[in-house]
Design a protein around this motif. Structure first.
Motif, PDB file in Angstrom:
ATOM      1  N   ALA A  89      11.467  68.517   5.868  1.00 27.42           N
ATOM      2  CA  ALA A  89      12.586  68.115   6.811  1.00 27.42           C
ATOM      3  C   ALA A  89      12.296  68.366   8.260  1.00 27.42           C
ATOM      4  O   ALA A  89      12.827  67.329   9.138  1.00 27.42           O
ATOM      5  N   LEU A  90      11.685  69.365   8.645  1.00 25.53           N
ATOM      6  CA  LEU A  90      11.657  69.318  10.148  1.00 25.53           C
ATOM      7  C   LEU A  90      10.539  68.490  10.772  1.00 25.53           C
ATOM      8  O   LEU A  90      10.766  67.738  11.879  1.00 25.53           O
ATOM      9  N   PHE A  91       9.276  68.068  10.038  1.00 24.43           N
ATOM     10  CA  PHE A  91       8.719  67.152  10.557  1.00 24.43           C
ATOM     11  C   PHE A  91       9.164  65.595  10.339  1.00 24.43           C
ATOM     12  O   PHE A  91       9.038  64.750  11.353  1.00 24.43           O
ATOM     13  N   LEU A  92      10.031  65.556   9.465  1.00 21.36           N
ATOM     14  CA  LEU A  92      10.660  64.014   9.478  1.00 21.36           C
ATOM     15  C   LEU A  92      11.621  63.954  10.619  1.00 21.36           C
ATOM     16  O   LEU A  92      11.708  62.953  11.108  1.00 21.36           O
ATOM     17  N   THR A  93      12.230  65.222  10.829  1.00 17.13           N
ATOM     18  CA  THR A  93      13.153  64.925  11.902  1.00 17.13           C
ATOM     19  C   THR A  93      12.507  64.777  13.289  1.00 17.13           C
ATOM     20  O   THR A  93      13.025  64.065  14.136  1.00 17.13           O
ATOM     21  N   MET A  94      11.307  65.403  13.440  1.00 19.12           N
ATOM     22  CA  MET A  94      10.442  65.203  14.636  1.00 19.12           C
ATOM     23  C   MET A  94       9.912  63.529  14.575  1.00 19.12           C
ATOM     24  O   MET A  94      10.230  62.921  15.680  1.00 19.12           O
ATOM     25  N   PHE A  95       9.753  63.022  13.451  1.00 20.24           N
ATOM     26  CA  PHE A  95       9.399  61.602  13.454  1.00 20.24           C
ATOM     27  C   PHE A  95      10.787  60.675  13.818  1.00 20.24           C
ATOM     28  O   PHE A  95      10.212  59.862  14.729  1.00 20.24           O
ATOM     29  N   THR A  96      11.786  61.104  13.428  1.00 18.22           N
ATOM     30  CA  THR A  96      12.923  60.171  13.511  1.00 18.22           C
ATOM     31  C   THR A  96      13.408  60.444  15.040  1.00 18.22           C
ATOM     32  O   THR A  96      14.129  59.341  15.485  1.00 18.22           O
ATOM     33  N   MET A  97      13.169  61.559  15.585  1.00 17.82           N
ATOM     34  CA  MET A  97      14.185  61.834  16.714  1.00 17.82           C
ATOM     35  C   MET A  97      13.065  61.811  17.850  1.00 17.82           C
ATOM     36  O   MET A  97      13.388  61.979  19.205  1.00 17.82           O
ATOM     37  N   SER A  98      11.847  61.386  17.828  1.00 20.16           N
ATOM     38  CA  SER A  98      10.737  61.639  18.739  1.00 20.16           C
ATOM     39  C   SER A  98      11.025  60.479  19.969  1.00 20.16           C
ATOM     40  O   SER A  98      10.858  60.972  21.184  1.00 20.16           O
ATOM     41  N   PRO A  99      11.595  59.452  19.643  1.00 17.66           N
ATOM     42  CA  PRO A  99      11.945  58.391  20.851  1.00 17.66           C
ATOM     43  C   PRO A  99      13.109  59.252  21.683  1.00 17.66           C
ATOM     44  O   PRO A  99      12.947  59.101  23.100  1.00 17.66           O
ATOM     45  N   VAL A 100      14.149  59.951  21.085  1.00 17.71           N
ATOM     46  CA  VAL A 100      15.161  60.489  21.752  1.00 17.71           C
ATOM     47  C   VAL A 100      14.766  61.722  22.507  1.00 17.71           C
ATOM     48  O   VAL A 100      15.066  61.786  23.649  1.00 17.71           O
ATOM     49  N   LEU A 101      13.874  62.478  21.967  1.00 17.26           N
ATOM     50  CA  LEU A 101      13.453  63.689  22.508  1.00 17.26           C
ATOM     51  C   LEU A 101      12.198  63.317  23.883  1.00 17.26           C
ATOM     52  O   LEU A 101      12.279  63.852  24.643  1.00 17.26           O
ATOM     53  N   LEU A 147      26.759  63.570   6.558  1.00 16.36           N
ATOM     54  CA  LEU A 147      27.106  63.912   5.149  1.00 16.36           C
ATOM     55  C   LEU A 147      27.489  62.774   3.982  1.00 16.36           C
ATOM     56  O   LEU A 147      26.829  62.779   2.843  1.00 16.36           O
ATOM     57  N   ARG A 148      28.164  62.042   4.724  1.00  9.73           N
ATOM     58  CA  ARG A 148      28.350  60.919   3.795  1.00  9.73           C
ATOM     59  C   ARG A 148      27.095  60.131   3.629  1.00  9.73           C
ATOM     60  O   ARG A 148      26.862  59.686   2.276  1.00  9.73           O
ATOM     61  N   ALA A 149      26.295  59.785   4.308  1.00 11.21           N
ATOM     62  CA  ALA A 149      25.151  59.003   4.104  1.00 11.21           C
ATOM     63  C   ALA A 149      24.293  59.566   3.257  1.00 11.21           C
ATOM     64  O   ALA A 149      23.637  59.139   2.401  1.00 11.21           O
ATOM     65  N   ALA A 150      24.217  61.099   3.356  1.00 14.02           N
ATOM     66  CA  ALA A 150      23.145  61.958   2.643  1.00 14.02           C
ATOM     67  C   ALA A 150      23.750  61.768   1.082  1.00 14.02           C
ATOM     68  O   ALA A 150      22.920  61.634   0.396  1.00 14.02           O
ATOM     69  N   PHE A 151      25.020  61.820   1.046  1.00 13.70           N
ATOM     70  CA  PHE A 151      25.607  61.776  -0.501  1.00 13.70           C
ATOM     71  C   PHE A 151      25.135  60.478  -1.071  1.00 13.70           C
ATOM     72  O   PHE A 151      25.201  60.266  -2.306  1.00 13.70           O
ATOM     73  N   GLN A 152      25.569  59.344  -0.237  1.00 20.41           N
ATOM     74  CA  GLN A 152      25.197  58.089  -0.591  1.00 20.41           C
ATOM     75  C   GLN A 152      23.919  58.036  -1.382  1.00 20.41           C
ATOM     76  O   GLN A 152      23.412  57.499  -2.401  1.00 20.41           O
ATOM     77  N   ILE A 153      22.624  58.564  -0.324  1.00 17.72           N
ATOM     78  CA  ILE A 153      21.264  58.316  -0.857  1.00 17.72           C
ATOM     79  C   ILE A 153      21.184  59.270  -2.051  1.00 17.72           C
ATOM     80  O   ILE A 153      20.458  58.882  -3.098  1.00 17.72           O
ATOM     81  N   GLY A 172       7.254  58.732  -6.058  1.00 15.10           N
ATOM     82  CA  GLY A 172       8.714  58.882  -5.438  1.00 15.10           C
ATOM     83  C   GLY A 172       8.698  59.544  -4.114  1.00 15.10           C
ATOM     84  O   GLY A 172       9.574  59.217  -3.537  1.00 15.10           O
ATOM     85  N   TRP A 173       7.890  60.442  -3.806  1.00 18.31           N
ATOM     86  CA  TRP A 173       7.955  61.182  -2.697  1.00 18.31           C
ATOM     87  C   TRP A 173       7.877  60.094  -1.591  1.00 18.31           C
ATOM     88  O   TRP A 173       8.623  60.205  -0.511  1.00 18.31           O
ATOM     89  N   SER A 174       6.992  59.320  -1.645  1.00 17.06           N
ATOM     90  CA  SER A 174       6.698  58.214  -0.616  1.00 17.06           C
ATOM     91  C   SER A 174       7.748  57.311  -0.561  1.00 17.06           C
ATOM     92  O   SER A 174       8.226  57.150   0.781  1.00 17.06           O
ATOM     93  N   LEU A 175       8.386  56.942  -1.677  1.00 12.44           N
ATOM     94  CA  LEU A 175       9.296  55.790  -1.637  1.00 12.44           C
ATOM     95  C   LEU A 175      10.776  56.484  -1.004  1.00 12.44           C
ATOM     96  O   LEU A 175      11.277  55.845  -0.007  1.00 12.44           O
ATOM     97  N   LEU A 185      14.563  57.238   3.697  1.00 10.87           N
ATOM     98  CA  LEU A 185      15.093  58.451   4.518  1.00 10.87           C
ATOM     99  C   LEU A 185      14.942  58.213   5.970  1.00 10.87           C
ATOM    100  O   LEU A 185      15.826  58.066   6.731  1.00 10.87           O
ATOM    101  N   VAL A 186      13.750  57.917   6.270  1.00 11.05           N
ATOM    102  CA  VAL A 186      13.285  57.507   7.795  1.00 11.05           C
ATOM    103  C   VAL A 186      13.831  56.127   8.103  1.00 11.05           C
ATOM    104  O   VAL A 186      14.437  56.148   9.096  1.00 11.05           O
ATOM    105  N   GLY A 187      13.831  55.130   7.351  1.00 11.29           N
ATOM    106  CA  GLY A 187      14.421  53.980   7.661  1.00 11.29           C
ATOM    107  C   GLY A 187      15.936  53.971   7.710  1.00 11.29           C
ATOM    108  O   GLY A 187      16.398  52.923   7.831  1.00 11.29           O
ATOM    109  N   SER A 188      16.603  55.072   6.875  1.00  8.93           N
ATOM    110  CA  SER A 188      18.076  55.033   7.149  1.00  8.93           C
ATOM    111  C   SER A 188      18.683  55.067   8.468  1.00  8.93           C
ATOM    112  O   SER A 188      19.825  54.902   8.631  1.00  8.93           O
TER     113      SER A 188
END
Length: 203
Positions: free
Chosen positions: A52-64, A138-144, A190-193, A198-201
């Motif tokens: 989750a930390l690495f995925l967070t870095m990928f999604t947040m990299s432009p902001v950071l 939280l809403r988006a996470a529960f939907q996924i 499944g992991w790749s999908l 997640l990143v695309g959401s």
């Protein structure tokens, strides 16, 4: 002053990670996947948090990167005051959170805080924006997570029906369903999908 601010940031970094980044949605979905498969302890918490930390870095990299260029580096160079660095650094974070936050959640937080109705996003304080952002995450996470649960639930139902039709009512369905769910998850990659979804959401 810089040392004090640095130590303060380190102390509140875990809270900031959960409250203002994409970490919250990612870790909840990964945890729900583990429950859906039927292995509450596998993968271990350390593995899920690291992923989750690495995925967070990928999604947040432009902001950071914007925060680093507009606030952190000028502040370390001494060209920005603490207040100016905070304002410039919080602007990209607020922009990211606003994109992910539903209007209904923002309206709820404004109502709960008993504040005046805002005329623009600039009128919404971080005290209102951050919990609204967390509610939307939280809403988006529960939907996924709901979508993730469905195929595994289908396997459980099929296995239970087959065992009952065969008269094997004493055989726990989870004993047979678990390897089938793992096999299906591996075969469909499944992991790749899931990680791509997640990143695309985030937008």
């Amino acid at each position: 002053m810089r040392i004090v601010l640095g130590l303060t940031m380190l102390a509140v970094l875990p809270a900031l990670l959960v409250c203002v980044t994409s970490f919250l949605r990612i870790i909840i979905v990964l945890s729900m996947l583990r429950q859906a498969i039927g292995m509450p302890q596998t993968p271990p918490n350390t593995v899920l948090i690291g992923l989750a930390l690495f995925l967070t870095m990928f999604t947040m990299s432009p902001v950071l990167q914007k925060v680093n260029e507009q606030a952190f580096q000028p502040f370390m160079a001494g060209t920005l005051s603490v207040q100016a660095a905070y304002e410039k650094g919080s602007a990209p974070m607020r922009e990211f959170m606003v994109r992910q936050t539903r209007e209904e959640d923002l309206a709820l937080m404004v109502e709960l805080s008993k504040a005046k109705p805002p005329q623009s996003m600039d009128d919404i304080s971080n005290v209102q924006l951050i919990p609204a952002y967390m509610l939307s995450e939280l809403r988006a996470a529960f939907q996924i997570g709901f979508v993730v649960f469905l195929p595994f639930l289908l396997i459980d139902l099929i296995v239970s029906s087959v065992l009952m039709a065969l008269g094997m009512m004493m055989m726990p369905p989870a004993t047979i369903a678990l390897p089938l769910k793992i096999l299906m998850f591996v075969l469909i990659d499944g992991w790749s999908l899931l990680l791509k979804a997640l990143v695309g959401s985030f937008h």
